[in-house]
Scaffold this motif. Structure first.
Motif, PDB file in Angstrom:
ATOM      1  N   LYS A   1     -35.510 -37.816  69.648  1.00 25.94           N
ATOM      2  CA  LYS A   1     -34.886 -38.840  68.810  1.00 25.94           C
ATOM      3  C   LYS A   1     -34.711 -40.160  69.558  1.00 25.94           C
ATOM      4  O   LYS A   1     -34.886 -41.232  68.979  1.00 25.94           O
ATOM      5  CB  LYS A   1     -33.556 -38.332  68.265  1.00 25.94           C
ATOM      6  N   VAL A   2     -34.374 -40.097  70.856  1.00 24.81           N
ATOM      7  CA  VAL A   2     -34.254 -41.324  71.648  1.00 24.81           C
ATOM      8  C   VAL A   2     -35.610 -42.009  71.771  1.00 24.81           C
ATOM      9  O   VAL A   2     -35.722 -43.233  71.652  1.00 24.81           O
ATOM     10  CB  VAL A   2     -33.644 -41.023  73.035  1.00 24.81           C
ATOM     11  N   LEU A   3     -36.666 -41.223  71.972  1.00 22.56           N
ATOM     12  CA  LEU A   3     -38.012 -41.787  72.066  1.00 22.56           C
ATOM     13  C   LEU A   3     -38.408 -42.469  70.764  1.00 22.56           C
ATOM     14  O   LEU A   3     -38.983 -43.563  70.771  1.00 22.56           O
ATOM     15  CB  LEU A   3     -39.014 -40.694  72.440  1.00 22.56           C
ATOM     16  N   ALA A   4     -38.068 -41.851  69.641  1.00 22.19           N
ATOM     17  CA  ALA A   4     -38.375 -42.460  68.335  1.00 22.19           C
ATOM     18  C   ALA A   4     -37.625 -43.778  68.157  1.00 22.19           C
ATOM     19  O   ALA A   4     -38.179 -44.757  67.643  1.00 22.19           O
ATOM     20  CB  ALA A   4     -38.023 -41.487  67.212  1.00 22.19           C
ATOM     21  N   LEU A   5     -36.357 -43.829  68.593  1.00 19.21           N
ATOM     22  CA  LEU A   5     -35.593 -45.074  68.496  1.00 19.21           C
ATOM     23  C   LEU A   5     -36.173 -46.146  69.412  1.00 19.21           C
ATOM     24  O   LEU A   5     -36.227 -47.323  69.038  1.00 19.21           O
ATOM     25  CB  LEU A   5     -34.128 -44.831  68.839  1.00 19.21           C
ATOM     26  N   LYS A   6     -36.612 -45.758  70.603  1.00 15.10           N
ATOM     27  CA  LYS A   6     -37.201 -46.728  71.528  1.00 15.10           C
ATOM     28  C   LYS A   6     -38.515 -47.268  70.990  1.00 15.10           C
ATOM     29  O   LYS A   6     -38.827 -48.447  71.171  1.00 15.10           O
ATOM     30  CB  LYS A   6     -37.408 -46.095  72.908  1.00 15.10           C
ATOM     31  N   GLU A   7     -39.305 -46.425  70.322  1.00 17.68           N
ATOM     32  CA  GLU A   7     -40.551 -46.901  69.721  1.00 17.68           C
ATOM     33  C   GLU A   7     -40.265 -47.869  68.581  1.00 17.68           C
ATOM     34  O   GLU A   7     -40.999 -48.828  68.373  1.00 17.68           O
ATOM     35  CB  GLU A   7     -41.372 -45.720  69.216  1.00 17.68           C
ATOM     36  N   LYS A   8     -39.181 -47.623  67.861  1.00 15.47           N
ATOM     37  CA  LYS A   8     -38.848 -48.460  66.708  1.00 15.47           C
ATOM     38  C   LYS A   8     -38.201 -49.779  67.114  1.00 15.47           C
ATOM     39  O   LYS A   8     -38.518 -50.834  66.562  1.00 15.47           O
ATOM     40  CB  LYS A   8     -37.907 -47.678  65.793  1.00 15.47           C
ATOM     41  N   TYR A   9     -37.281 -49.747  68.117  1.00 17.69           N
ATOM     42  CA  TYR A   9     -36.502 -50.931  68.457  1.00 17.69           C
ATOM     43  C   TYR A   9     -36.796 -51.505  69.835  1.00 17.69           C
ATOM     44  O   TYR A   9     -36.248 -52.533  70.191  1.00 17.69           O
ATOM     45  CB  TYR A   9     -35.007 -50.615  68.362  1.00 17.69           C
ATOM     46  N   GLY A  10     -37.594 -50.842  70.635  1.00 16.61           N
ATOM     47  CA  GLY A  10     -37.859 -51.329  71.988  1.00 16.61           C
ATOM     48  C   GLY A  10     -36.836 -50.764  72.955  1.00 16.61           C
ATOM     49  O   GLY A  10     -36.346 -49.654  72.791  1.00 16.61           O
ATOM     50  N   SER A  11     -36.479 -51.522  73.952  1.00 15.97           N
ATOM     51  CA  SER A  11     -35.531 -51.078  74.972  1.00 15.97           C
ATOM     52  C   SER A  11     -34.128 -51.032  74.377  1.00 15.97           C
ATOM     53  O   SER A  11     -33.621 -52.029  73.881  1.00 15.97           O
ATOM     54  CB  SER A  11     -35.563 -52.034  76.158  1.00 15.97           C
ATOM     55  N   ILE A  12     -33.519 -49.843  74.408  1.00 13.12           N
ATOM     56  CA  ILE A  12     -32.172 -49.689  73.859  1.00 13.12           C
ATOM     57  C   ILE A  12     -31.259 -49.091  74.928  1.00 13.12           C
ATOM     58  O   ILE A  12     -31.718 -48.488  75.891  1.00 13.12           O
ATOM     59  CB  ILE A  12     -32.155 -48.783  72.607  1.00 13.12           C
ATOM     60  N   ASP A  13     -29.980 -49.298  74.745  1.00 11.99           N
ATOM     61  CA  ASP A  13     -28.978 -48.703  75.619  1.00 11.99           C
ATOM     62  C   ASP A  13     -28.559 -47.382  74.981  1.00 11.99           C
ATOM     63  O   ASP A  13     -28.007 -47.363  73.886  1.00 11.99           O
ATOM     64  CB  ASP A  13     -27.781 -49.636  75.766  1.00 11.99           C
ATOM     65  N   GLU A  14     -28.824 -46.278  75.658  1.00  8.97           N
ATOM     66  CA  GLU A  14     -28.544 -44.960  75.091  1.00  8.97           C
ATOM     67  C   GLU A  14     -27.051 -44.707  74.923  1.00  8.97           C
ATOM     68  O   GLU A  14     -26.661 -43.784  74.213  1.00  8.97           O
ATOM     69  CB  GLU A  14     -29.185 -43.877  75.945  1.00  8.97           C
ATOM     70  N   LYS A  15     -26.208 -45.516  75.542  1.00  5.12           N
ATOM     71  CA  LYS A  15     -24.762 -45.366  75.388  1.00  5.12           C
ATOM     72  C   LYS A  15     -24.308 -45.773  73.992  1.00  5.12           C
ATOM     73  O   LYS A  15     -23.196 -45.472  73.594  1.00  5.12           O
ATOM     74  CB  LYS A  15     -24.025 -46.197  76.431  1.00  5.12           C
ATOM     75  N   GLN A  16     -25.167 -46.467  73.237  1.00  3.92           N
ATOM     76  CA  GLN A  16     -24.839 -46.870  71.872  1.00  3.92           C
ATOM     77  C   GLN A  16     -24.868 -45.683  70.918  1.00  3.92           C
ATOM     78  O   GLN A  16     -24.293 -45.739  69.838  1.00  3.92           O
ATOM     79  CB  GLN A  16     -25.843 -47.899  71.354  1.00  3.92           C
ATOM     80  N   ILE A  17     -25.530 -44.600  71.307  1.00  3.92           N
ATOM     81  CA  ILE A  17     -25.775 -43.476  70.412  1.00  3.92           C
ATOM     82  C   ILE A  17     -24.646 -42.450  70.533  1.00  3.92           C
ATOM     83  O   ILE A  17     -24.252 -42.065  71.620  1.00  3.92           O
ATOM     84  CB  ILE A  17     -27.122 -42.809  70.735  1.00  3.92           C
ATOM     85  N   THR A  18     -24.149 -42.012  69.387  1.00  4.90           N
ATOM     86  CA  THR A  18     -23.178 -40.931  69.319  1.00  4.90           C
ATOM     87  C   THR A  18     -23.893 -39.707  68.767  1.00  4.90           C
ATOM     88  O   THR A  18     -24.516 -39.777  67.704  1.00  4.90           O
ATOM     89  CB  THR A  18     -22.000 -41.304  68.382  1.00  4.90           C
ATOM     90  N   TRP A  19     -23.821 -38.601  69.489  1.00  5.24           N
ATOM     91  CA  TRP A  19     -24.504 -37.377  69.081  1.00  5.24           C
ATOM     92  C   TRP A  19     -23.536 -36.464  68.336  1.00  5.24           C
ATOM     93  O   TRP A  19     -22.437 -36.202  68.795  1.00  5.24           O
ATOM     94  CB  TRP A  19     -25.077 -36.652  70.290  1.00  5.24           C
ATOM     95  N   VAL A  20     -23.979 -35.970  67.180  1.00 11.00           N
ATOM     96  CA  VAL A  20     -23.181 -35.073  66.361  1.00 11.00           C
ATOM     97  C   VAL A  20     -23.981 -33.798  66.139  1.00 11.00           C
ATOM     98  O   VAL A  20     -25.145 -33.856  65.733  1.00 11.00           O
ATOM     99  CB  VAL A  20     -22.834 -35.718  64.996  1.00 11.00           C
ATOM    100  N   LYS A  21     -23.366 -32.659  66.428  1.00 13.45           N
ATOM    101  CA  LYS A  21     -24.017 -31.369  66.207  1.00 13.45           C
ATOM    102  C   LYS A  21     -23.541 -30.813  64.876  1.00 13.45           C
ATOM    103  O   LYS A  21     -22.346 -30.651  64.649  1.00 13.45           O
ATOM    104  CB  LYS A  21     -23.685 -30.396  67.333  1.00 13.45           C
ATOM    105  N   ILE A  22     -24.488 -30.541  63.990  1.00 12.57           N
ATOM    106  CA  ILE A  22     -24.178 -29.977  62.681  1.00 12.57           C
ATOM    107  C   ILE A  22     -24.539 -28.502  62.728  1.00 12.57           C
ATOM    108  O   ILE A  22     -25.697 -28.142  62.952  1.00 12.57           O
ATOM    109  CB  ILE A  22     -24.960 -30.689  61.566  1.00 12.57           C
TER     110      ILE A  22
END
Length: 85
Positions: free
Chosen positions: A55-76
């Motif tokens: 999922k992080v790789l998909a976000l990086k492909e979509k938006y470029g360089s991102i800060d992974e600290k922005q992401i909140t992970w939720v387990k369903i």
């Protein structure tokens, strides 16, 4: 003589870095897990890490360089409806 203010290492590193802010709707990412009847989880830690990386790789492909600290992970956790085959 012209006075030039001294810049620190952090300031130089931040000025060179290009971090993209991702939209708020993308900051919460989910990972679906299967809860077995005894209460344990079917997927292991390797699966969870692989899903996060994917999922992080998909976000990086979509938006470029991102800060992974922005992401909140939720387990369903979803209950297993039928026995595993």
């Amino acid at each position: 003589m012209k006075y030039l203010p001294k810049t620190g290492r952090l300031e130089r590193n931040l000025s060179d870095a290009h971090i993209t802010a991702i939209p708020k709707s993308e900051t919460v990412q989910t990972i679906e897990l299967t809860r077995l009847p005894d209460g344990s989880i079917l997927e292991g830690d390797d699966f969870i890490m692989a899903e996060k990386d994917r999922k992080v790789l998909a976000l990086k492909e979509k938006y470029g360089s991102i800060d992974e600290k922005q992401i909140t992970w939720v387990k369903i956790k979803k209950d297993q409806t039928s026995p595993a085959v």
